[in-house]
Design a protein around this motif. Structure first.
Motif, PDB file in Angstrom:
ATOM      1  N   ARG A 115       0.828  -1.218   0.000  1.00 18.73           N
ATOM      2  CA  ARG A 115       0.000   0.000   0.000  1.00 18.73           C
ATOM      3  C   ARG A 115       0.859   1.263   0.000  1.00 18.73           C
ATOM      4  NH1 ARG A 115      -4.296  -1.229   4.828  1.00 18.73           N
ATOM      5  NH2 ARG A 115      -5.390  -2.979   3.857  1.00 18.73           N
ATOM      6  N   GLY A 116       2.148   1.101   0.294  1.00 19.12           N
ATOM      7  CA  GLY A 116       3.030   2.262   0.378  1.00 19.12           C
ATOM      8  C   GLY A 116       2.808   3.088   1.638  1.00 19.12           C
ATOM      9  N   VAL A 117       2.433   2.401   2.735  1.00 15.99           N
ATOM     10  CA  VAL A 117       2.226   3.119   4.001  1.00 15.99           C
ATOM     11  C   VAL A 117       3.186   2.580   5.059  1.00 15.99           C
ATOM     12  CG1 VAL A 117      -0.203   3.584   3.494  1.00 15.99           C
ATOM     13  CG2 VAL A 117       0.412   1.540   4.826  1.00 15.99           C
ATOM     14  N   GLN A 118       3.285   3.291   6.175  1.00 13.92           N
ATOM     15  CA  GLN A 118       4.153   2.906   7.302  1.00 13.92           C
ATOM     16  C   GLN A 118       3.594   1.642   7.962  1.00 13.92           C
ATOM     17  OE1 GLN A 118       6.833   4.699   7.780  1.00 13.92           O
ATOM     18  NE2 GLN A 118       7.593   3.653   9.603  1.00 13.92           N
ATOM     19  N   PRO A 119       4.428   0.617   8.209  1.00 12.65           N
ATOM     20  CA  PRO A 119       3.913  -0.597   8.878  1.00 12.65           C
ATOM     21  C   PRO A 119       3.722  -0.370  10.374  1.00 12.65           C
ATOM     22  CG  PRO A 119       6.263  -0.798   8.475  1.00 12.65           C
ATOM     23  CD  PRO A 119       5.846   0.513   7.856  1.00 12.65           C
ATOM     24  N   PRO A 120       2.832  -1.140  11.007  1.00  9.17           N
ATOM     25  CA  PRO A 120       2.702  -1.058  12.475  1.00  9.17           C
ATOM     26  C   PRO A 120       3.967  -1.590  13.148  1.00  9.17           C
ATOM     27  CG  PRO A 120       1.155  -2.681  11.551  1.00  9.17           C
ATOM     28  CD  PRO A 120       1.893  -2.080  10.402  1.00  9.17           C
ATOM     29  N   ALA A 121       4.175  -1.189  14.408  1.00 12.48           N
ATOM     30  CA  ALA A 121       5.366  -1.626  15.159  1.00 12.48           C
ATOM     31  C   ALA A 121       5.293  -3.127  15.437  1.00 12.48           C
ATOM     32  CB  ALA A 121       5.435  -0.853  16.474  1.00 12.48           C
ATOM     33  N   ALA A 122       6.447  -3.777  15.319  1.00 14.96           N
ATOM     34  CA  ALA A 122       6.497  -5.222  15.556  1.00 14.96           C
ATOM     35  C   ALA A 122       6.517  -5.532  17.046  1.00 14.96           C
ATOM     36  CB  ALA A 122       7.737  -5.802  14.886  1.00 14.96           C
ATOM     37  N   VAL A 123       5.687  -6.472  17.448  1.00 14.63           N
ATOM     38  CA  VAL A 123       5.786  -7.077  18.773  1.00 14.63           C
ATOM     39  C   VAL A 123       5.522  -8.568  18.557  1.00 14.63           C
ATOM     40  CG1 VAL A 123       3.382  -6.458  19.302  1.00 14.63           C
ATOM     41  CG2 VAL A 123       4.914  -7.097  21.151  1.00 14.63           C
ATOM     42  N   ILE A 169      -8.866  -6.545   9.383  1.00 12.25           N
ATOM     43  CA  ILE A 169      -8.127  -6.014  10.536  1.00 12.25           C
ATOM     44  C   ILE A 169      -7.444  -4.714  10.120  1.00 12.25           C
ATOM     45  CG2 ILE A 169      -6.257  -6.450  12.182  1.00 12.25           C
ATOM     46  CD1 ILE A 169      -6.713  -9.476  11.594  1.00 12.25           C
ATOM     47  N   PRO A 170      -7.597  -3.637  10.900  1.00 12.93           N
ATOM     48  CA  PRO A 170      -6.910  -2.389  10.549  1.00 12.93           C
ATOM     49  C   PRO A 170      -5.398  -2.506  10.733  1.00 12.93           C
ATOM     50  CG  PRO A 170      -8.048  -2.163  12.652  1.00 12.93           C
ATOM     51  CD  PRO A 170      -8.416  -3.513  12.121  1.00 12.93           C
ATOM     52  N   LEU A 171      -4.674  -1.688   9.972  1.00 12.43           N
ATOM     53  CA  LEU A 171      -3.214  -1.760   9.980  1.00 12.43           C
ATOM     54  C   LEU A 171      -2.655  -0.742  10.976  1.00 12.43           C
ATOM     55  CD1 LEU A 171      -1.445  -3.608   8.210  1.00 12.43           C
ATOM     56  CD2 LEU A 171      -1.142  -1.701   6.631  1.00 12.43           C
ATOM     57  N   ASN A 172      -2.716  -1.062  12.279  1.00 11.53           N
ATOM     58  CA  ASN A 172      -2.108  -0.172  13.273  1.00 11.53           C
ATOM     59  C   ASN A 172      -1.492  -0.995  14.408  1.00 11.53           C
ATOM     60  OD1 ASN A 172      -4.093  -0.627  15.450  1.00 11.53           O
ATOM     61  ND2 ASN A 172      -5.517   0.413  14.072  1.00 11.53           N
ATOM     62  N   ASP A 173      -0.710  -0.323  15.248  1.00 15.36           N
ATOM     63  CA  ASP A 173       0.080  -1.007  16.281  1.00 15.36           C
ATOM     64  C   ASP A 173      -0.788  -1.881  17.196  1.00 15.36           C
ATOM     65  OD1 ASP A 173       2.067   0.521  15.188  1.00 15.36           O
ATOM     66  OD2 ASP A 173       2.561   1.636  17.023  1.00 15.36           O
ATOM     67  N   THR A 174      -1.894  -1.318  17.665  1.00 16.74           N
ATOM     68  CA  THR A 174      -2.727  -2.035  18.637  1.00 16.74           C
ATOM     69  C   THR A 174      -3.410  -3.240  18.001  1.00 16.74           C
ATOM     70  OG1 THR A 174      -3.109  -0.009  19.880  1.00 16.74           O
ATOM     71  CG2 THR A 174      -4.660  -1.806  20.230  1.00 16.74           C
ATOM     72  N   ALA A 175      -3.949  -3.049  16.801  1.00 19.28           N
ATOM     73  CA  ALA A 175      -4.637  -4.161  16.138  1.00 19.28           C
ATOM     74  C   ALA A 175      -3.673  -5.305  15.866  1.00 19.28           C
ATOM     75  CB  ALA A 175      -5.282  -3.683  14.839  1.00 19.28           C
ATOM     76  N   LEU A 176      -2.439  -4.975  15.462  1.00 20.87           N
ATOM     77  CA  LEU A 176      -1.450  -6.044  15.217  1.00 20.87           C
ATOM     78  C   LEU A 176      -1.100  -6.748  16.526  1.00 20.87           C
ATOM     79  CD1 LEU A 176       0.528  -7.643  13.466  1.00 20.87           C
ATOM     80  CD2 LEU A 176       2.181  -5.781  13.731  1.00 20.87           C
ATOM     81  N   ALA A 177      -0.813  -5.986  17.572  1.00 22.34           N
ATOM     82  CA  ALA A 177      -0.448  -6.592  18.862  1.00 22.34           C
ATOM     83  C   ALA A 177      -1.580  -7.475  19.390  1.00 22.34           C
ATOM     84  CB  ALA A 177      -0.109  -5.501  19.879  1.00 22.34           C
ATOM     85  N   ALA A 178      -2.826  -7.057  19.177  1.00 25.26           N
ATOM     86  CA  ALA A 178      -3.981  -7.800  19.710  1.00 25.26           C
ATOM     87  C   ALA A 178      -4.124  -9.182  19.078  1.00 25.26           C
ATOM     88  CB  ALA A 178      -5.259  -6.992  19.499  1.00 25.26           C
TER      89      ALA A 178
END
Lengths: 427, 101
Positions: free
Chosen positions: A352-360, B25-34
């Protein structure tokens, strides 16, 4: 042309519905959202394919897998114990196609052209990709144990480290063994698939022997001087199977130097030992396709960026699960599932060309000492300079002192975890 | 191909399409962590009967539980260990997300 036809045949063989409803997804994806090829349909690959679709249903996802069904290594020790049937740990991938629109291609990836961005299959077909996920699991190094061989593994000294026929073979040998025999288990040096696995296996074989052949013994000839959840396992063995299990560390001569499949003997540093049943767990590397594609380091495992599991060797390629060098994360089904979600999010963001979420990242590994006695290790990781790194002051193993109700609860959660991760991976 | 099979195939297409659309699923920090919670607790498409329910639980209740687990005020098997991997703010965001998803 021939290859296209043969691939269509393969697709048709998966069932008419899979091909039919895949068609609209392909039409939408072409030239717009992008195409991802996933090699390997285990915990890592199947989760990556499913989550790319959950994040972004318009991306065309093709999952290449050699085998019709997946027999999980988790819970295969319970088949050895006789408390679980092999069919109950055998899973189909059809829901990934039927519910999520992943295109399932049955075949074996034999080469990757990372500059042309294409995967070659054994039948000659080429699968172009915008992004590639390589999740091939492990390759067993048969030459890593002198005297042993694939033929020996398939007849008298099974590894049972890829679940399926090998699991059934080892179970049959345990069933055929006379009461009073010795079962020898030889785990490898680090790193290897499922660090607590050999010791859960010891526990589950001990359960079978205690309930069916109580005069028998188990001898662990270990290449290592320490192992996962060691304190918990050893305390569990002492309380549940007193006198049955002997562990010999590498420093005390435990490392197996060679085996003799004909004589059913093992030679280790401390001497020669005869076994009624001998389980050789050999050294391992990343799956063959990762090596053939030039994605591995000289140690046989694949280096990746800890932020997203992108290959250090090739652009637009991600390597995850057991094949990867994942910092402090163990090679486990839960680790692979967790890495796959981060990879899926990163692939969708990059397309999509957007910033990825932070990895955990997260790992939980349950092990059973008895069917009513569970222990666990559970950790959270964030990217660090040496790969995914434990979050300080969190995670760890089950308490050393706990009552029977606590151990029973963890045994019940072991069952719950399995059902959930199977649903989370295969849909 | 008979009409019956055609009709079935169309029904499957529609079902598959709507299932995917609902679960995006939305592409953001919280949704990924969840998504980490799913391996034990299940997800929208599979609610585990064996594990404590977390999805759809009131956000404040869930946040209180996570903080009590983190500080060992509430005894647990593994959730104390896991919740200590996240800041209070991250746990609050996770509780909010899980309550709605």
């Amino acid at each position: 042309m021939t290859s296209n036809i043969s691939r269509r045949k393969i697709l048709a063989g998966l069932g008419a519905t899979a091909g039919l409803f895949a068609a609209p997804h392909i039409a939408r994806a072409q030239g717009s959202a992008g195409r991802v090829v996933v090699i390997g349909g285990g915990f890592g690959g199947a989760t990556a394919a499913r989550y790319i679709k959950l994040f972004s249903p318009d991306i065309d996802v093709v999952l290449v897998e050699r085998d019709a069904t997946y027999v999980t290594c988790p819970f295969s020790n319970y088949v050895l114990a006789g408390i679980r049937d092999i069919n109950s740990i055998t899973h189909r991938r059809d829901p990934l196609g039927q519910r999520y629109g992943v295109r399932l291609v049955r075949g074996e990836a034999t080469a990757v052209d990372t500059s042309a961005r294409s995967v070659k299959l054994k039948d000659g077909a080429n699968l172009p990709y915008d992004r590639l996920v390589v999740a091939p699991g492990i390759e067993l190094n048969y030459a890593g144990v002198p005297g042993w061989s694939e033929q020996a593994a398939n007849t008298v000294m099974p590894h049972a480290w890829k679940a399926g026929p090998q699991t059934v073979l080892l179970r049959r040998q345990l069933e055929a063994m006379a009461d009073g025999g010795t079962v020898i288990i030889a785990p490898p040096a680090n790193p290897f698939r499922c660090p607590p696995g050999p010791y859960e296996r010891v526990s589950m074989i001990a359960w079978y022997l205690k309930t069916h052949k109580p005069k028998s013994k188990i001898l662990i000839l270990d290449a290592k001087d320490a192992f996962s959840k060691q304190g918990l396992f050893m305390a569990g063995w002492e309380s549940q199977y007193p006198g049955m299990i002997t562990w010999i560390a590498g420093k005390d001569g435990g490392k197996v130097e060679s085996v003799d499949p004909k004589g059913m003997t093992v030679i280790a540093g401390f001497g020669k030992e005869k076994g009624a049943v001998i389980n050789v767990i050999p050294p391992q590397t990343a799956g063959k396709i990762a090596l053939d594609a030039g994605l591995a380091e000289s140690n046989g495992w694949c280096a990746v960026d800890p932020n997203n599991f992108a290959s250090r060797k090739a652009q637009n390629v991600y390597v995850l699960g057991d094949a990867s060098i994942a910092g402090q994360m163990p090679k486990s089904g839960t680790s692979a599932n967790s890495q796959a979600k981060v990879v899926a999010a990163n692939i969708v963001a990059s397309l999509r060309g957007v910033q990825p979420p932070a990895a955990v990242y997260h790992n939980t590994c349950y092990s059973l000492v008895t069917p009513d006695y569970g222990i666990s290790v559970s950790d959270t990781y964030r990217p660090g300079s040496q790969g995914p790194t434990l979050v300080p002051n969190s995670g760890g193993v089950s308490p050393a002192r706990a009552d029977a109700a606590h151990r029973k609860a963890e045994a019940e959660y072991t069952m719950g975890w399995y059902a959930s991760i199977i649903a989370d991976t295969f849909g | 191909m008979s009409f019956r099979i055609h009709a079935l195939a169309v029904a499957l297409v529609l079902t598959a399409g709507s299932a995917v659309a609902q679960q995006r699923i939305p592409l953001n920090d919280t949704a990924l962590a969840a998504q980490a919670c799913n391996v034990c607790h299940g997800s929208q498409s599979y609610l585990s009967p064996a594990m404590p329910a977390i999805r759809g639980v009131d956000a404040a209740t869930l946040y209180t539980a996570l903080i009590e687990l983190k500080t060992d005020k509430r005894p647990s098997t593994i959730m104390g260990r896991i919740s200590r991997g996240y800041s209070d703010e991250q746990l609050k965001a996770l509780a909010d997300y899980l309550s709605k998803n």
